[in-house]
Design a protein around this motif. Structure first.
Motif, PDB file in Angstrom:
ATOM      1  N   TRP A 389       0.851  -1.185   0.000  1.00 20.99           N
ATOM      2  CA  TRP A 389       0.000   0.000   0.000  1.00 20.99           C
ATOM      3  C   TRP A 389       0.890   1.239   0.000  1.00 20.99           C
ATOM      4  O   TRP A 389       1.798   1.360   0.813  1.00 20.99           O
ATOM      5  CB  TRP A 389      -0.924   0.000   1.212  1.00 20.99           C
ATOM      6  N   TYR A 390       0.625   2.144  -0.935  1.00 18.57           N
ATOM      7  CA  TYR A 390       1.430   3.352  -1.030  1.00 18.57           C
ATOM      8  C   TYR A 390       1.302   4.229   0.218  1.00 18.57           C
ATOM      9  O   TYR A 390       2.255   4.892   0.616  1.00 18.57           O
ATOM     10  CB  TYR A 390       0.994   4.183  -2.250  1.00 18.57           C
ATOM     11  N   PHE A 391       0.120   4.249   0.824  1.00 17.20           N
ATOM     12  CA  PHE A 391      -0.140   5.151   1.939  1.00 17.20           C
ATOM     13  C   PHE A 391      -0.731   4.371   3.119  1.00 17.20           C
ATOM     14  O   PHE A 391      -1.957   4.329   3.297  1.00 17.20           O
ATOM     15  CB  PHE A 391      -1.098   6.259   1.504  1.00 17.20           C
ATOM     16  N   PRO A 392       0.111   3.742   3.922  1.00 18.24           N
ATOM     17  CA  PRO A 392      -0.386   2.939   5.050  1.00 18.24           C
ATOM     18  C   PRO A 392      -1.276   3.736   6.004  1.00 18.24           C
ATOM     19  O   PRO A 392      -2.199   3.164   6.605  1.00 18.24           O
ATOM     20  CB  PRO A 392       0.909   2.494   5.745  1.00 18.24           C
ATOM     21  N   GLU A 393      -1.019   5.039   6.124  1.00 18.37           N
ATOM     22  CA  GLU A 393      -1.845   5.850   7.025  1.00 18.37           C
ATOM     23  C   GLU A 393      -3.310   5.875   6.578  1.00 18.37           C
ATOM     24  O   GLU A 393      -4.224   5.877   7.408  1.00 18.37           O
ATOM     25  CB  GLU A 393      -1.308   7.292   7.080  1.00 18.37           C
ATOM     26  N   MET A 394      -3.517   5.873   5.287  1.00 19.30           N
ATOM     27  CA  MET A 394      -4.886   5.859   4.772  1.00 19.30           C
ATOM     28  C   MET A 394      -5.519   4.487   4.955  1.00 19.30           C
ATOM     29  O   MET A 394      -6.715   4.367   5.231  1.00 19.30           O
ATOM     30  CB  MET A 394      -4.904   6.293   3.300  1.00 19.30           C
ATOM     31  N   MET A 395      -4.703   3.460   4.832  1.00 17.69           N
ATOM     32  CA  MET A 395      -5.231   2.117   5.019  1.00 17.69           C
ATOM     33  C   MET A 395      -5.682   1.904   6.464  1.00 17.69           C
ATOM     34  O   MET A 395      -6.626   1.153   6.729  1.00 17.69           O
ATOM     35  CB  MET A 395      -4.189   1.070   4.629  1.00 17.69           C
ATOM     36  N   ASP A 396      -5.019   2.586   7.404  1.00 19.68           N
ATOM     37  CA  ASP A 396      -5.447   2.496   8.797  1.00 19.68           C
ATOM     38  C   ASP A 396      -6.867   3.042   8.962  1.00 19.68           C
ATOM     39  O   ASP A 396      -7.652   2.521   9.758  1.00 19.68           O
ATOM     40  CB  ASP A 396      -4.490   3.273   9.702  1.00 19.68           C
ATOM     41  N   VAL A 397      -7.196   4.078   8.190  1.00 17.14           N
ATOM     42  CA  VAL A 397      -8.546   4.649   8.264  1.00 17.14           C
ATOM     43  C   VAL A 397      -9.553   3.671   7.676  1.00 17.14           C
ATOM     44  O   VAL A 397     -10.620   3.424   8.264  1.00 17.14           O
ATOM     45  CB  VAL A 397      -8.614   6.004   7.525  1.00 17.14           C
ATOM     46  N   PHE A 398      -9.238   3.098   6.532  1.00 20.81           N
ATOM     47  CA  PHE A 398     -10.144   2.103   5.952  1.00 20.81           C
ATOM     48  C   PHE A 398     -10.363   0.946   6.917  1.00 20.81           C
ATOM     49  O   PHE A 398     -11.492   0.474   7.098  1.00 20.81           O
ATOM     50  CB  PHE A 398      -9.582   1.575   4.626  1.00 20.81           C
ATOM     51  N   LYS A 399      -9.293   0.481   7.539  1.00 19.07           N
ATOM     52  CA  LYS A 399      -9.410  -0.647   8.458  1.00 19.07           C
ATOM     53  C   LYS A 399     -10.280  -0.289   9.659  1.00 19.07           C
ATOM     54  O   LYS A 399     -11.059  -1.114  10.149  1.00 19.07           O
ATOM     55  CB  LYS A 399      -8.001  -1.064   8.937  1.00 19.07           C
ATOM     56  N   LYS A 400     -10.170   0.926  10.113  1.00 18.20           N
ATOM     57  CA  LYS A 400     -10.983   1.397  11.230  1.00 18.20           C
ATOM     58  C   LYS A 400     -12.469   1.221  10.936  1.00 18.20           C
ATOM     59  O   LYS A 400     -13.235   0.762  11.789  1.00 18.20           O
ATOM     60  CB  LYS A 400     -10.669   2.871  11.498  1.00 18.20           C
ATOM     61  N   TYR A 401     -12.866   1.556   9.739  1.00 19.15           N
ATOM     62  CA  TYR A 401     -14.295   1.482   9.401  1.00 19.15           C
ATOM     63  C   TYR A 401     -14.722   0.089   8.965  1.00 19.15           C
ATOM     64  O   TYR A 401     -15.909  -0.222   8.986  1.00 19.15           O
ATOM     65  CB  TYR A 401     -14.634   2.533   8.341  1.00 19.15           C
ATOM     66  N   SER A 402     -13.796  -0.749   8.572  1.00 19.88           N
ATOM     67  CA  SER A 402     -14.170  -2.132   8.252  1.00 19.88           C
ATOM     68  C   SER A 402     -14.262  -2.976   9.506  1.00 19.88           C
ATOM     69  O   SER A 402     -15.018  -3.963   9.554  1.00 19.88           O
ATOM     70  CB  SER A 402     -13.147  -2.757   7.292  1.00 19.88           C
ATOM     71  N   ASP A 403     -13.512  -2.615  10.545  1.00 22.17           N
ATOM     72  CA  ASP A 403     -13.501  -3.402  11.776  1.00 22.17           C
ATOM     73  C   ASP A 403     -14.572  -2.978  12.765  1.00 22.17           C
ATOM     74  O   ASP A 403     -14.833  -3.670  13.741  1.00 22.17           O
ATOM     75  CB  ASP A 403     -12.135  -3.272  12.477  1.00 22.17           C
ATOM     76  N   SER A 404     -15.180  -1.853  12.528  1.00 24.06           N
ATOM     77  CA  SER A 404     -16.129  -1.290  13.492  1.00 24.06           C
ATOM     78  C   SER A 404     -17.562  -1.479  13.038  1.00 24.06           C
ATOM     79  O   SER A 404     -17.851  -1.714  11.871  1.00 24.06           O
ATOM     80  CB  SER A 404     -15.860   0.207  13.695  1.00 24.06           C
ATOM     81  N   ASP A 405     -18.453  -1.353  13.976  1.00 23.26           N
ATOM     82  CA  ASP A 405     -19.871  -1.238  13.657  1.00 23.26           C
ATOM     83  C   ASP A 405     -20.013   0.049  12.859  1.00 23.26           C
ATOM     84  O   ASP A 405     -19.666   1.127  13.361  1.00 23.26           O
ATOM     85  CB  ASP A 405     -20.699  -1.155  14.934  1.00 23.26           C
ATOM     86  N   PRO A 406     -20.510   0.000  11.597  1.00 23.88           N
ATOM     87  CA  PRO A 406     -20.539   1.198  10.778  1.00 23.88           C
ATOM     88  C   PRO A 406     -21.198   2.386  11.465  1.00 23.88           C
ATOM     89  O   PRO A 406     -20.806   3.524  11.272  1.00 23.88           O
ATOM     90  CB  PRO A 406     -21.337   0.749   9.537  1.00 23.88           C
ATOM     91  N   ALA A 407     -22.215   2.134  12.275  1.00 30.28           N
ATOM     92  CA  ALA A 407     -22.944   3.221  12.902  1.00 30.28           C
ATOM     93  C   ALA A 407     -22.160   3.889  14.019  1.00 30.28           C
ATOM     94  O   ALA A 407     -22.475   4.987  14.454  1.00 30.28           O
ATOM     95  CB  ALA A 407     -24.275   2.726  13.432  1.00 30.28           C
ATOM     96  N   SER A 408     -21.114   3.193  14.513  1.00 31.95           N
ATOM     97  CA  SER A 408     -20.386   3.750  15.641  1.00 31.95           C
ATOM     98  C   SER A 408     -18.902   3.955  15.361  1.00 31.95           C
ATOM     99  O   SER A 408     -18.125   4.249  16.268  1.00 31.95           O
ATOM    100  CB  SER A 408     -20.514   2.797  16.849  1.00 31.95           C
ATOM    101  N   ALA A 409     -18.499   3.803  14.078  1.00 37.54           N
ATOM    102  CA  ALA A 409     -17.086   3.881  13.749  1.00 37.54           C
ATOM    103  C   ALA A 409     -16.504   5.254  14.030  1.00 37.54           C
ATOM    104  O   ALA A 409     -15.332   5.400  14.317  1.00 37.54           O
ATOM    105  CB  ALA A 409     -16.873   3.538  12.276  1.00 37.54           C
ATOM    106  N   SER A 410     -17.318   6.289  13.905  1.00 36.95           N
ATOM    107  CA  SER A 410     -16.801   7.626  14.099  1.00 36.95           C
ATOM    108  C   SER A 410     -16.664   7.967  15.576  1.00 36.95           C
ATOM    109  O   SER A 410     -16.098   8.988  15.923  1.00 36.95           O
ATOM    110  CB  SER A 410     -17.728   8.659  13.434  1.00 36.95           C
TER     111      SER A 410
END
Length: 410
Positions: A389-410
């Motif tokens: 991945w060119y930008f691991p920092e961005m992948m951390d954000v994607f992973k945050k929302y894939s691992d969380s309950d979508p309604a409570s990810a924020s």
């Protein structure tokens, strides 16, 4: 590094022999891997052994007897996390199978290992943009069988990894929503979708068809804003698409389909003009939204993200008002932000974007055109050659929302 990744590197290198081009966009990480060749060969041979049972089976016969679990569009979309577009690949202009790599800097063909990396990173939606125009011949609009086979192979990569796969018609110069062209456009649209629908009618609910991509008045003054007449004609196109798919048999009677408005525009007047072509719970609205525009898409725009800009929250509030609140799900089929050497700003924008989408359970599909540096629209995330991945920092954000309950990810 996993052996599977070594195998992908080895296979990608083999595919690229004789086709590598010297390009300023070529990543500096690409280098000799003689020290890993033995492991790569071992893993590749192991993988080949796994596939021996399928050897000799025509790709056209794969997934033709999958069991469809009829699922409402709302329930189907609720299972989705993040999405990724295989951009600048099967949507590239050209004839024959070489079109797949015509727009790619190092000619790496799509392979199963790319899908594996996506899944590992928390993506479970693969959008496969396909331009069929250069692969259609004759007055009856016949699609080149070899092109259809290759498209199916790539769809299978995603399906076999348990992903939801969106298949569309992409850079089609032949549809232009004008009264003078409408009749022939609909004729060709039906011919093309009847062939696609027939080929994939045995696939289960994980395959989704998207009838049109950004249908608009190409080359005209109102190209991106639209007219009321053009919006109405786009609705007619969508009706023809849905009727054609439904009539094709197999699992297509229950398949979820994506409907787009004029230019796939996120503008309120274009979204509000969308008319659903059938009364069912199997339709999904598709919209493209690179927001805020100056930051996200305009290559000459700002490289600073303004968290107080209301473009992102306004979009999702509009989508909720027009569709979500009425039981019609939405997928943002394309979004992203151009690389302007501003990683912290892009991370902040991505986090806000996915947080706003999560409130309404709207999956967002990043446009990855494999471009990272240069003067163009650089949306690349995945280094397809190295499977990094060119930008691991961005992948951390994607992973945050894939691992969380979508309604409570924020």
């Amino acid at each position: 590094m996993k052996l599977k990744k070594f195998a992908a590197l080895f296979i990608a290198a083999a595919m690229s022999v004789g086709t590598l081009s010297a390009c300023g966009d070529k990543d500096s990480k690409t280098e000799s891997r003689n020290d890993t060749k033995s492991a790569a060969e071992t893993s590749a041979e192991s993988k080949a052994g796994e596939d021996d049972t399928a050897e000799g089976t025509p790709v056209s016969e794969t997934h033709q007897n999958d069991t469809m679990t009829p699922t409402s569009a709302v329930d189907l979309v609720a299972q989705m996390t993040n999405g990724w577009n295989l951009g600048n690949t099967m949507d590239a202009s050209g004839n024959g199978l070489d079109a797949e790599t015509a727009w790619l800097p190092n000619k790496v063909q799509t392979n199963q290992y790319m899908m594996d990396r996506l899944v590992e990173a928390g993506f479970n939606v693969l959008r496969v943009p396909v331009s069929w125009d250069g692969h259609i011949t004759g007055d009856d609009y016949q699609i080149d069988p070899a092109w259809m086979d290759r498209v199916q192979e790539i769809v299978n990569y995603g399906i076999d990894d348990g992903m939801f796969v969106i298949l569309n018609t992409h850079h089609e110069e032949w549809y232009k929503p004008k009264p003078s062209e409408k009749e022939q456009d609909i004729e060709e649209l039906k011919a093309v979708w009847s062939q696609i629908a027939d080929r994939f009618k045995g696939y289960d609910e994980h395959l989704i068809f998207e009838g049109l991509n950004e249908p608009r008045l190409r080359g005209e003054g109102a190209e991106w804003t639209g007219t009321s007449e053009a919006r109405d004609i786009v609705n007619e196109y969508e009706k023809a698409f849905v009727e054609t798919v439904r009539a094709s048999g197999g699992n297509n009677a229950d398949r979820c389909l994506m409907i787009t408005g004029y230019a796939a525009s996120s503008a309120y007047n274009n979204l509000s003009a969308i008319e659903l072509p059938e009364e069912s719970d199997k339709l999904i609205i598709s919209v493209h939204a690179y927001l805020p525009y100056s930051f996200a898409l305009d290559t000459k725009g700002t490289d600073k993200y303004d968290a107080n800009d209301t473009a992102i929250p306004d979009l999702f509030e509009n989508l909720n008002e027009l569709f979500i609140s009425k039981g019609v799900p939405v997928i943002v089929g394309e979004f992203g932000s151009v690389n302007k050497d501003n990683i912290d700003q892009r991370v902040a924008c991505l986090d806000d974007y996915l947080a706003a989408a999560a409130k309404y359970d709207i999956p967002c599909v990043w446009w990855d055109n494999y471009a990272r540096i240069g003067n163009g629209e650089n949306f690349g995330l995945l280094n397809r050659a190295d499977l990094d991945w060119y930008f691991p920092e961005m992948m951390d954000v994607f992973k945050k929302y894939s691992d969380s309950d979508p309604a409570s990810a924020s």
